[in-house]
Design a protein around this motif. Structure first.
Motif, PDB file in Angstrom:
ATOM      1  N   UNK A  91       0.788  -1.235  -0.053  1.00 20.67           N
ATOM      2  CA  UNK A  91       0.065   0.119  -0.076  1.00 20.67           C
ATOM      3  C   UNK A  91       0.909   1.225  -0.010  1.00 20.67           C
ATOM      4  N   UNK A  93       2.472   2.900   1.993  1.00 21.37           N
ATOM      5  CA  UNK A  93       2.498   3.609   3.248  1.00 21.37           C
ATOM      6  C   UNK A  93       3.411   4.811   2.816  1.00 21.37           C
ATOM      7  N   UNK A  95       3.575   8.857   3.872  1.00 19.84           N
ATOM      8  CA  UNK A  95       3.135   9.520   4.654  1.00 19.84           C
ATOM      9  C   UNK A  95       2.306  10.781   3.990  1.00 19.84           C
ATOM     10  N   UNK A  96       0.951  10.786   4.024  1.00 17.26           N
ATOM     11  CA  UNK A  96       0.031  11.704   3.171  1.00 17.26           C
ATOM     12  C   UNK A  96       0.354  13.044   3.457  1.00 17.26           C
ATOM     13  N   UNK A  97       1.133  13.610   4.529  1.00 12.93           N
ATOM     14  CA  UNK A  97       1.213  15.133   4.738  1.00 12.93           C
ATOM     15  C   UNK A  97       2.657  15.530   4.131  1.00 12.93           C
ATOM     16  N   UNK A  98       3.416  14.536   3.696  1.00 13.23           N
ATOM     17  CA  UNK A  98       4.740  15.114   3.146  1.00 13.23           C
ATOM     18  C   UNK A  98       4.702  14.657   1.566  1.00 13.23           C
ATOM     19  N   UNK A  99       5.408  15.633   0.907  1.00 15.05           N
ATOM     20  CA  UNK A  99       5.602  15.586  -0.526  1.00 15.05           C
ATOM     21  C   UNK A  99       6.326  14.315  -0.662  1.00 15.05           C
ATOM     22  N   UNK A 102       9.938  14.825   0.364  1.00 14.88           N
ATOM     23  CA  UNK A 102       9.971  14.751   1.977  1.00 14.88           C
ATOM     24  C   UNK A 102       9.841  13.191   2.376  1.00 14.88           C
ATOM     25  N   UNK A 105      13.051  11.692   2.029  1.00 13.92           N
ATOM     26  CA  UNK A 105      13.926  12.102   2.876  1.00 13.92           C
ATOM     27  C   UNK A 105      13.886  11.656   4.124  1.00 13.92           C
ATOM     28  N   UNK A 106      12.554  11.404   4.455  1.00 13.84           N
ATOM     29  CA  UNK A 106      12.030  10.743   5.792  1.00 13.84           C
ATOM     30  C   UNK A 106      12.973   9.454   6.172  1.00 13.84           C
ATOM     31  N   UNK A 107      13.401   8.693   5.333  1.00 10.60           N
ATOM     32  CA  UNK A 107      14.288   7.424   5.401  1.00 10.60           C
ATOM     33  C   UNK A 107      15.846   8.016   5.730  1.00 10.60           C
ATOM     34  N   UNK A 109      16.326  10.586   7.948  1.00  8.08           N
ATOM     35  CA  UNK A 109      16.352  11.394   9.088  1.00  8.08           C
ATOM     36  C   UNK A 109      17.118  10.522  10.040  1.00  8.08           C
ATOM     37  N   UNK A 138       2.186  15.700  -3.584  1.00 10.16           N
ATOM     38  CA  UNK A 138       1.749  14.924  -2.380  1.00 10.16           C
ATOM     39  C   UNK A 138       1.385  13.478  -2.982  1.00 10.16           C
ATOM     40  N   UNK A 154      12.347   5.863  -1.851  1.00 11.19           N
ATOM     41  CA  UNK A 154      12.411   5.965  -0.330  1.00 11.19           C
ATOM     42  C   UNK A 154      13.343   4.835   0.342  1.00 11.19           C
TER      43      UNK A 154
ATOM     44  N   UNK B   1      12.540  18.836   8.967  1.00 16.78           N
ATOM     45  CA  UNK B   1      11.723  17.825   8.853  1.00 16.78           C
ATOM     46  C   UNK B   1      10.631  17.971  10.074  1.00 16.78           C
ATOM     47  N   UNK B   8       2.334  20.218   8.696  1.00 13.91           N
ATOM     48  CA  UNK B   8       1.413  19.488   7.942  1.00 13.91           C
ATOM     49  C   UNK B   8       0.374  18.517   8.632  1.00 13.91           C
ATOM     50  N   UNK B 364      -0.352   2.812  10.959  1.00 11.47           N
ATOM     51  CA  UNK B 364       0.484   2.298   9.815  1.00 11.47           C
ATOM     52  C   UNK B 364       1.242   3.289   9.604  1.00 11.47           C
ATOM     53  N   UNK B 368       5.407   2.416   9.683  1.00  6.37           N
ATOM     54  CA  UNK B 368       6.369   2.732   8.724  1.00  6.37           C
ATOM     55  C   UNK B 368       7.377   3.485   8.900  1.00  6.37           C
ATOM     56  N   UNK B 372      11.319   2.208   8.559  1.00  6.43           N
ATOM     57  CA  UNK B 372      12.384   2.751   8.185  1.00  6.43           C
ATOM     58  C   UNK B 372      13.452   3.318   9.071  1.00  6.43           C
ATOM     59  N   UNK B 374      12.992   4.989  12.353  1.00  6.47           N
ATOM     60  CA  UNK B 374      12.971   6.143  13.109  1.00  6.47           C
ATOM     61  C   UNK B 374      12.577   5.452  14.422  1.00  6.47           C
TER      62      UNK B 374
END
Lengths: 251, 522
Positions: A91, A93, A95-99, A102, A105-107, A109, A138, A154, B1, B8, B364, B368, B372, B374
């Motif tokens: 699915x 997975x 993050x819907x609030x990040x483009x 981003x 990029x989260x990976x 962090x 997004x 990612x 971030x 957001x 979820x 996730x 990854x 965190x």
């Protein structure tokens, strides 16, 4: 390199128990592309989560690069996950609030990489999956195939040792599925990482040299390069380090 | 971030974030309003106590007269001969304030020497009754013949000090004017009624009066200060001459004190003692403690020294104040506090529930993030940050609501009154009769009656005067003052509420096993 020795995972279910994995033995050399195939509920995802240090075995051992993941404290497993594994989910997975940028990029962090470098690497990863022009979009603004490409970016951006993909084409149409699998194979060949791909689709499964077929928690290996592709019931010798030489065998 | 993700996420679930923020804002607004109102009520109570009792004096020592000791006074309005019939007369009667009996001024020194006493000042609180009129017809009756002032068992409102009640009867007729006189010891400035904290205006006149009166010459003892209201009523000003019981005083200036029942006229203590024939005596001792914390100890020490005296503190008086102010105080301090606590609790619970609901919806997502790499603490920090921002927004909105609430309380609050009950006042009243040619006026307890020793009336001369009427009401306008401390506490509460929600929500997020989190929704 993975070594799975008599790996079992039992979940409580009501008053009883259900064995998702039963005595699984498997070796996966570095750089191999291996698929995991089986019916829904037979233990594919459980095996993938074990490989990704997201779950712990009930019994048996899962050794990654000489370390028993099942015996590691969570604090160390976090680092193992952050540095070695890239996940791709059915699915997406995201993050819907990040483009898109981003999300990629989260990976990075957890790796404590400076923000500017995180951003440049993320954009490069997006370019590699063909989404350079969608970096600021997004997830809801993208198609399923595009979202899965973002998820692949990612997974790749931190240059992991292993990519673990859980039915990455499960929600995609056939054409897009082939594109995604083709993309993953290309990246696997280019980067030489280990790729474990779970699928219930035999066509996709046969694109790897070997397939681990899971039936009711028990694992059997199938050599997809053999003429008749027999299923090997014993965890026979791995076909050796994968050499991304040429296109994978057709299904 | 961190902040991009946080901002957001809050925007994505703006509705639930708004509900949390508004809930916290309502709670904070209510806390600020109630606290401000309670502060206003307390200030009003202080104002009332101040006006009734006077500030700057920590304790007051008085002695109640024994029952039946009130005595009588007699204005002999009966003509002694036919020749006096129809002629006018004018008499003064200066007596100790009702409910008070004399105390040797040596006790003032004894109290001043007690540990913890910063200063003690003796005063003689007097009431002057000035009667003018004309003799009635000659009936040959004696001076004390009836009709005369007759005590009755129930209290009846009697004239206030500045009122000019008059009673007339044919054929005799007379008018009565009363005013209050305080004999102040010039050697103890800074303690008692004319201390700095009490003086609203006329401080220079008071200073001049003290300076002159401390000289001790005979002329300096005939200097008086008058209250602004008395001065206005009698057209007095500096250098005017004021006659009290046949003695002329020169007015030094006009003074206003915070005590609403302050005296009309202030004269040196020695002169007051002479006029009242109470040489060497006072009837009130004002005591200032070195530290407000030791007032109860000082009270106890004085009580030991003077077992029969009544030693009163401001807190003793506070318990005797009733009326709508008291109701407002009760509302602010009980209902208001409980309501605030309840709303605050409800806001906290709402914040916690909505945060946990948000975490549950994002299982979820957190699974996730864990997959990854965190760490749980980073995810908890993210959740807590979101909750804290909601708290800050709620706190900011709450400050606005609180300011608005305090403004509305100040603008719309109905006028309150503080009523001091006549509890403890002995029952006596005075009836004014004159007739039948007797024209007598006297007997049974005098103008203020023969009091049962009244805790309250005897506790304070101001109250004694006050109780010339059976109750005394002071109008109070309720304000809701705001302070930085209240703002900080209220905003702190909102942030704490947010953080509590964040901690609980984050704890739930931290407990998620990544595989379980991913499996639960897939």
């Amino acid at each position: 390199m993975y070594e799975l020795k008599k790996l079992s995972r039992v979940y409580p279910k009501g008053k009883g128990k259900v064995a998702a994995l039963s005595g699984v033995d498997l070796e996966i050399p570095d750089g191999e592309f291996i698929t995991v195939q089986g019916l829904t509920g037979h233990g594919k995802t459980t095996l993938l989560q074990m490989l990704g240090a997201l779950d712990r075995p009930t019994s048996g051992r899962i050794i990654f690069n000489g370390k028993d993941l099942g015996a590691m404290p969570e604090s160390q497993l976090v680092d193992v996950r952050a540095q070695n594994f890239g996940f791709i989910f059915q699915n997406y997975n995201l993050l819907p609030t990040l483009n898109a940028e981003e999300n990629v990029e989260a990976a990075l962090v957890p790796l404590k990489i400076p923000a500017a470098e995180r951003r440049s690497r993320s954009l490069a990863a997006l370019a590699e999956v063909g989404l350079a022009d969608r970096a600021t979009h997004f997830p809801p603004e993208m198609s399923g195939g595009e979202q899965q490409r973002v998820a692949i970016a990612r997974a790749l951006v931190k240059e992991p040792k292993v990519i673990l993909a859980d039915e990455p084409t499960g929600n995609l149409d056939e054409v897009t599925s082939l594109e995604i699998v083709g993309l993953m194979e290309r990246l696997w060949r280019q980067r030489g990482m280990t790729l474990v791909l779970v699928t219930h689709d035999t066509k996709v499964a046969r694109r790897a040299p070997r397939t681990a077929v899971i039936t009711r928690g028990k694992l059997a290996l199938r050599d997809n390069r053999a003429p008749k592709a027999p299923v090997v019931t014993k965890p026979g010798p791995a076909p050796g380090p994968a050499q991304p030489s040429g296109a994978p065998q057709p299904a | 971030m961190y902040f991009r993700y946080l901002g957001r996420e809050l925007r994505r679930r703006a509705r639930s974030a708004s509900v949390v923020a508004i809930g916290l804002a309502l709670a904070v607004g209510l806390v600020i309003t109630v606290t401000a109102a309670a502060s206003g009520v307390n200030a009003a109570q202080g104002q009332v106590l101040s006006s009734l009792y006077g500030v700057g004096t920590d304790l007051t020592v008085t002695k109640a007269p024994t029952a039946g000791s009130g005595g009588s006074f007699n204005f002999n309005a009966n003509p002694s001969s036919r020749a006096q019939a129809g002629q006018s007369f004018s008499q003064d009667r200066l007596s100790s304030s009702p409910g008070l009996t004399t105390i040797p001024d040596s006790d003032v020194t004894s109290i001043a020497n007690l540990k913890g006493v910063a200063g003690a000042a003796g005063a003689l609180v007097l009431n002057s009754i000035h009667v003018t009129g004309s003799f009635g017809g000659f009936f040959g009756g004696g001076a004390s013949s009836s009709p005369s002032a007759t005590p009755t068992p129930t209290p009846t409102p009697t004239p206030t000090p500045t009122a000019s009640p008059s009673a007339s009867a044919s054929p005799g007729a007379f008018g009565i004017t009363t005013f209050s006189v305080d004999g102040i010891d010039p050697s103890t400035p800074g303690v008692g009624l004319l201390s700095g904290a009490n003086i609203t205006s006329g401080a220079a006149a008071v200073e001049a009066w003290y300076g002159e009166a401390q000289q001790g010459t005979a002329a300096d003892q005939l200097l008086a200060l008058v209250s602004s209201s008395y001065a206005k009523q009698n057209s007095l000003k500096a250098n005017s001459t004021l006659t009290i019981d046949g003695t002329d005083f020169t007015v030094v200036g006009v003074v206003t004190v915070t005590e609403s029942d302050g005296a009309d006229v202030y004269i040196p203590l020695s002169e007051a003692q002479t006029l009242a024939s109470d040489s060497g005596d006072v009837n009130t001792i004002y005591v200032t403690a070195t530290d407000s914390a030791i007032i109860p100890t000082v009270q106890s020490e004085i009580q030991k020294l003077m077992p029969s005296a009544t030693v009163t503190t401001a807190s003793d008086l506070a318990s005797n104040v009733s009326g709508s102010l008291n109701t407002a105080s009760t509302l602010a301090n009980t209902l208001g506090v409980w309501l605030s606590a309840l709303v605050l609790l409800a806001a906290f619970v709402l914040a916690v529930l909505l945060t946990i609901a948000s975490v549950t919806r994002r299982v979820r997502e957190f699974g996730t993030l864990k997959a990854i790499g965190w760490r749980s603490r980073r995810i908890v920090g993210q959740v807590m940050g979101e909750a804290a921002v909601q708290g800050v927004i709620g706190g900011a909105l709450g400050v606005g609501l609180g300011v608005l609430g305090a403004f509305l309380v100040t603008k719309l609050a109905p006028p309150l009154s503080a009523t001091v009950n006549a509890t403890g006042l002995g029952g006596s009243s005075t009836s004014f009769t004159s007739g039948g040619g007797g024209g007598g006026f006297g007997g049974g307890g005098g103008f203020f009656g023969d009091r049962t020793p009244g805790a309250f009336a005897s506790a304070n001369p101001g109250f004694a005067r006050t109780f010339a009427s059976s109750t005394h009401s002071v109008p109070v306008h309720l304000t809701a003052p705001l302070s930085l401390e209240v703002f900080l506490v209220a905003v702190g509460l909102a942030i704490v509420g947010g953080i509590i929600a964040g901690v609980l929500g984050g704890w739930r997020a931290a407990r998620l096993q990544p595989a379980e989190a991913l499996r639960r929704v897939e």
